[in-house]
Scaffold this active site. Structure first.
Site: not given
Lengths: 203, 381
Positions: B156, B226, B321, B354-355
């Site tokens: 990232s 968040r 992602d 994405h994680d």
């Protein structure tokens, strides 16, 4: 050291030292590794299969995971001296488009494919009435990735239609041996065909 | 307390270095001096050739692997990949990770005391960019006696640092490993960041960034930022698989308490973020993401921007992602092969969005491991 496959040796003989090579459907990267070692060639392999991509990375071959059917648009014109398509032509969706793309991004193209005109294929289809299964074409009709099979003559006709000039060709058997009889009756006895070609110059 | 697993680097203690030389920043600002907190795992060899820099993402830190105490509940954020026998094998490599400037885990940042005023920097902390981080990391490398990294690795925003390293210090990076990154943010990416920032900036407890002086923090804004972030880090598929429309209490209560599991998850993520992360850092980090654009100086031509690069590069992306989709990684790959550089690219099937770059996905682990094997073979020559 394991003996080098004859088709690799033929391709290696055709490629000039220090060439930039793009290998379409590069598999486990063994051809590029061979060309790097024997000819000082460099370049990239394109491959879709996960296991093959991992194998390329393991052996230090540059590989880009991609689907050939999506085209070569990320490569600029004339980026490579040679674009190789080894035993993959018959498995792509648009072989004619891919040949055109090969000669857009490369100066010369090299294609190898299983010859559907081999006598055993003819025998199985013509006499037994069954889709051919052989060492070069090991799949049953319902599970084969090979959707665009052709004979040497078919390929040469396509080249003529596309304005592609064939510079050299060879045939070998499925064990990648080159025998005299094969050279006399390539479209009947050749199991694997190899062609080197470029865009035909205008007269 | 479970015993620390044998394939962990074990107990680690962060180190701290003070840099008295001023750092001129891309924004035009200057940091008169600063401190960096970092961790290292493994041993630097005699030639100082086996050092690997791991760069962290938005909410990450220098704590990449291992545990800070016997009672530490969670190991470092890349424990799956860094340790003895793991893909970044600490028996072979000397792994270094620092907390970036502007972050809130010990390096100089907005919550640090500004020597000029004796108060927390707050909004006076200068805007930092990926380039500035690379510059500060290069000074850290100098102090650690590392001339050239065997590899610079990051996911990232960390991947962007790896790319910037390869551009800014071609002689100091043998390999760059760029994971789940992009050569610049899209309008959609920036839009998400802007919503997150607005949540913080409009929180009444933000006090123009001087909330430290008021003994509070913009909890509501940071929580919303968040939660939004977490939505974009996951894929639709993994959310369906993890939560579906499952109800927390088994039935709908027709109120605004948590009804669905996904709400519970987001609130939990928000709660565990607040109190551990600084709102000003969140603003700075998202801006560093927005401003990242190496091709900004080359009329948008990424290949031209990457022309100084000499490193061999591995680029990895994950199928699900959508924050930094595989197509964005392919832009980096194209710019590298346009420069005839050694580059490999693998697209890893993963549902996590994405994680995924934080997860121990077997093929991901295997590819990193085989690539690092090559890196390690290069050390011998």
């Amino acid at each position: 050291m394991s003996p080098v496959r004859l088709d690799f040796r033929i391709i290696g003989d055709w490629i000039k030292p220090q060439s930039r090579v793009l290998d379409l459907g590069c598999g486990d990267g063994s051809l590029l590794a061979y060309l790097a070692q024997s000819k000082g060639a460099s370049g990239y392999g394109l491959e879709i299969d996960d296991a093959h991509v991992s194998e390329c990375i393991r052996r230090g071959v540059n590989v880009i995971q991609t689907d050939l059917d999506a085209g070569l648009s990320e490569f600029d014109e004339r980026s490579f001296d040679f674009v190789v398509l080894s035993l993959t032509l018959q498995a792509v969706r648009y072989p004619d488009r891919l040949l055109r793309e090969m000669l857009r991004v490369g100066t010369e193209g090299i294609v190898t494919f299983p010859n559907f005109g081999h006598w055993r294929a003819r025998w199985q289809l013509g006499v037994r009435g069954r889709m051919p299964v052989s060492a070069a074409l090991p799949h049953e009709w319902y599970s084969t990735p090979n959707i665009h099979l052709c004979t040497l003559r078919d390929f040469e006709r396509l080249c003529a239609r596309e304005g592609i000039e064939i510079l050299e060709s060879q045939v070998v058997d499925h064990a990648h041996r080159r025998r005299l009889a094969l050279q006399l009756f390539p479209n009947t006895l050749g199991e694997i065909a190899l062609y080197r070609f470029r865009r035909a110059r205008l007269p | 307390m479970k015993p620390i697993p044998p394939d962990s680097v074990g107990l680690v203690t962060p180190a701290r270095l003070r840099f008295p030389e001023p750092l001129a920043l891309a924004s035009g600002g200057v940091l008169a001096n600063y401190e960096l907190v970092y961790e290292t795992y493994g041993t630097l060899n005699a030639e100082a050739s086996n050092a690997v820099l791991v760069c962290h993402a938005l909410s990450g830190s220098h704590h990449v692997a291992g545990y800070h105490s016997e009672d530490d509940k969670r190991p470092g954020w890349w424990e799956h990949h860094v340790g003895p026998g793991k893909s970044l094998d600490t028996q072979r490599f000397f792994v270094v990770a620092c907390n970036n400037l502007g972050s809130c885990f010990g390096s100089t940042g907005p919550a640090s005391i500004n020597p000029a005023t004796g108060r927390a920097f707050g909004p006076d902390f200068p805007m930092v960019t990926v380039r500035d981080w690379v510059e500060s990391q290069a000074r850290l490398a100098d102090r650690l006696g590392i001339r050239r990294w065997a590899a610079v690795v990051g996911g990232s925003l960390g991947g962007m640092q790896a790319l910037q390293w390869a551009i800014d210090y071609p002689e100091r990076v043998a390999h760059a490993i760029i994971i789940a990154a992009a050569p610049k943010l899209t309008a959609q990416n920036i839009a998400f960041n802007e919503v997150a920032r607005q949540a913080i900036l409009t929180d009444p407890d933000f006090y123009e960034g001087r909330f430290y002086d008021h003994g509070t923090e913009p909890r509501r804004g940071l929580r919303i930022a968040r939660m939004l972030g977490h939505i974009t880090y996951l894929s639709d598929d993994i959310m369906r698989e993890k939560f579906g429309r499952d109800l927390r209490g088994g039935k709908i209560n027709f109120d605004y308490q948590v009804a669905f599991e996904v709400e519970s998850y987001l609130r939990y993520q928000a709660d565990s973020f607040v109190g551990h992360f600084d709102a000003n850092t969140y603003l700075l980090m998202t801006k560093a993401l927005d401003y990242f654009d190496p091709a900004g100086n080359t009329e948008g031509r990424l290949a031209a921007a990457l022309s100084p690069v000499k490193a061999d590069t591995l680029v990895l992306a994950f199928t699900s992602d959508w924050r930094f989709a595989p197509a964005r990684s392919r832009e980096i790959v194209k710019a590298l092969h346009d420069n005839d550089l050694n580059v490999s690219y693998a697209e890893i099937k993963a549902a996590h969005g994405h994680d995924a770059f934080l997860m121990p996905i077997p093929r991901y682990v295997e590819i990193l491991r085989s690539y690092m094997d090559r890196v390690s073979m290069g050390l011998a020559t």
